[in-house]
Design a protein around this motif. Structure first.
Motif, PDB file in Angstrom:
ATOM      1  N   ILE A 188       0.846  -1.190   0.000  1.00 17.83           N
ATOM      2  CA  ILE A 188       0.000   0.000   0.000  1.00 17.83           C
ATOM      3  C   ILE A 188       0.885   1.246   0.000  1.00 17.83           C
ATOM      4  N   ASN A 218       0.589   5.177   0.273  1.00 11.02           N
ATOM      5  CA  ASN A 218      -0.357   6.219   0.677  1.00 11.02           C
ATOM      6  C   ASN A 218      -0.174   7.508  -0.101  1.00 11.02           C
ATOM      7  N   SER A 230      -0.298  11.527   4.847  1.00 14.33           N
ATOM      8  CA  SER A 230      -0.744  10.305   5.502  1.00 14.33           C
ATOM      9  C   SER A 230       0.456   9.414   5.780  1.00 14.33           C
ATOM     10  N   ASP A 262      -2.500   5.224   8.581  1.00 19.61           N
ATOM     11  CA  ASP A 262      -3.755   5.584   7.923  1.00 19.61           C
ATOM     12  C   ASP A 262      -4.259   4.482   6.999  1.00 19.61           C
ATOM     13  N   ALA A 263      -3.415   3.511   6.686  1.00 20.21           N
ATOM     14  CA  ALA A 263      -3.810   2.393   5.828  1.00 20.21           C
ATOM     15  C   ALA A 263      -4.269   1.187   6.630  1.00 20.21           C
ATOM     16  N   ALA A 295       2.078  -1.966   4.517  1.00 17.68           N
ATOM     17  CA  ALA A 295       1.926  -0.516   4.483  1.00 17.68           C
ATOM     18  C   ALA A 295       3.220   0.098   4.993  1.00 17.68           C
ATOM     19  N   ASP A 304       5.682   3.800   5.698  1.00 18.93           N
ATOM     20  CA  ASP A 304       5.786   5.249   5.827  1.00 18.93           C
ATOM     21  C   ASP A 304       6.703   5.765   4.732  1.00 18.93           C
ATOM     22  N   HIS A 361      -2.730   5.145  -3.653  1.00 23.63           N
ATOM     23  CA  HIS A 361      -3.821   6.104  -3.601  1.00 23.63           C
ATOM     24  C   HIS A 361      -3.287   7.512  -3.779  1.00 23.63           C
ATOM     25  N   GLY A 408       0.295   8.507  -4.110  1.00 24.46           N
ATOM     26  CA  GLY A 408       0.855   7.167  -4.025  1.00 24.46           C
ATOM     27  C   GLY A 408       0.621   6.368  -5.289  1.00 24.46           C
TER      28      GLY A 408
END
Length: 259
Positions: A25, A27, A31, A35-36, A52, A54, A92, A95
């Motif tokens: 993921i 982001n 975020s 947040d995921a 996920a 950072d 997203h 991202g």
């Protein structure tokens, strides 16, 4: 969280959950991996696993002054090295831009899921000095001004919404992410129009958007899906105003990864 070292020596923090096929993921702006969490849990619920992380300058990851989009590509490559070349990537917003850029320059993955990427295709571009102005705010110790300027000039929020954010108390939690607004601006301006290599990626591509979202993101998603020969456009009604619904998003991903 675990860490992996990127090519320039920056420590990138990530968290893996689940035990099935992997989805990394990536982001969007302002975020962190935390947040995921809901999306990661929803993916695990479908039998997948999620990583996920950072992005640099956020959460538990490190940073290097003057970082560029190329460094962010290297960060994602380092995470994929941990996840395995057969991992899918869900990105997203910015991202999604990063995921497509990284894939176009050789970062491996089995499939791309691109949620509301903010490609402008040369229309209503932010001012070319935006990244410089944001960095000036950060360097002067004005992180809140950097955050608000990003919301106004990059995201395009109206002044009344910006003032609501300013007075809501939310800014304090976002202050540590001020430097990352520079990186998101550099990334989305560098490839505001996708390169031929980005449009020519070999992996299966699913472009996702909500029905109720910002008009610029509807235009971007629809145009990107049309520009990539083998891309599929999926409208996710449950995702509203640039917020991907975890359960619906996980369902779209798991159904396509099962094929």
């Amino acid at each position: 969280m675990d860490t992996v070292t990127s090519a320039d020596g920056t420590s990138i923090a990530f968290e893996r959950t689940g035990s099935g096929p992997v989805v990394v993921i990536v982001n969007g702006a302002m975020s962190t991996a935390a947040d995921a969490a809901d999306l990661a849990a929803a993916l695990v619920g479908t039998g997948l696993s999620a990583i996920a992380y950072d992005r640099r300058g956020r959460g538990s990851s490190g940073d290097v002054k003057g970082s560029t989009p190329d460094r962010e590509v290297e960060d994602l490559a380092a995470v994929i090295d941990v996840a395995g070349d057969d991992a899918a990537i869900f990105g997203h917003s910015s991202g999604a831009v990063l995921a497509l850029l990284a894939t176009s320059v050789g970062v491996p993955s089995s499939a791309l899921f691109l949620s509301e990427p903010p490609f402008r295709f040369g229309v209503h571009e932010p001012a070319p000095d935006l990244a410089t102005r944001l960095q000036d705010h950060v360097d002067r110790g004005e992180p809140e001004e950097a955050l608000m300027t990003f919301q106004r000039d990059a995201v395009g929020l109206p002044e009344e919404m910006i003032e609501q954010i300013r007075t809501s108390g939310v800014l304090a939690s976002l202050v540590p992410l001020a430097q990352s607004t520079v990186y998101d601006t550099l990334l989305t301006s560098q490839v505001s129009t996708p390169t031929p290599a980005m449009l020519g990626v070999a992996q299966p591509v699913t472009v996702m958007r909500g029905e109720q979202t910002f008009a610029v993101l509807v235009a971007a998603a629809d145009r990107l899906a049309s520009a990539i020969d083998h891309a599929e456009l999926v409208v996710v009604p449950e995702s509203v105003m640039h917020r991907p619904d975890p359960a619906a998003t996980a369902r779209v991903i798991s159904e396509r990864m099962a094929h």
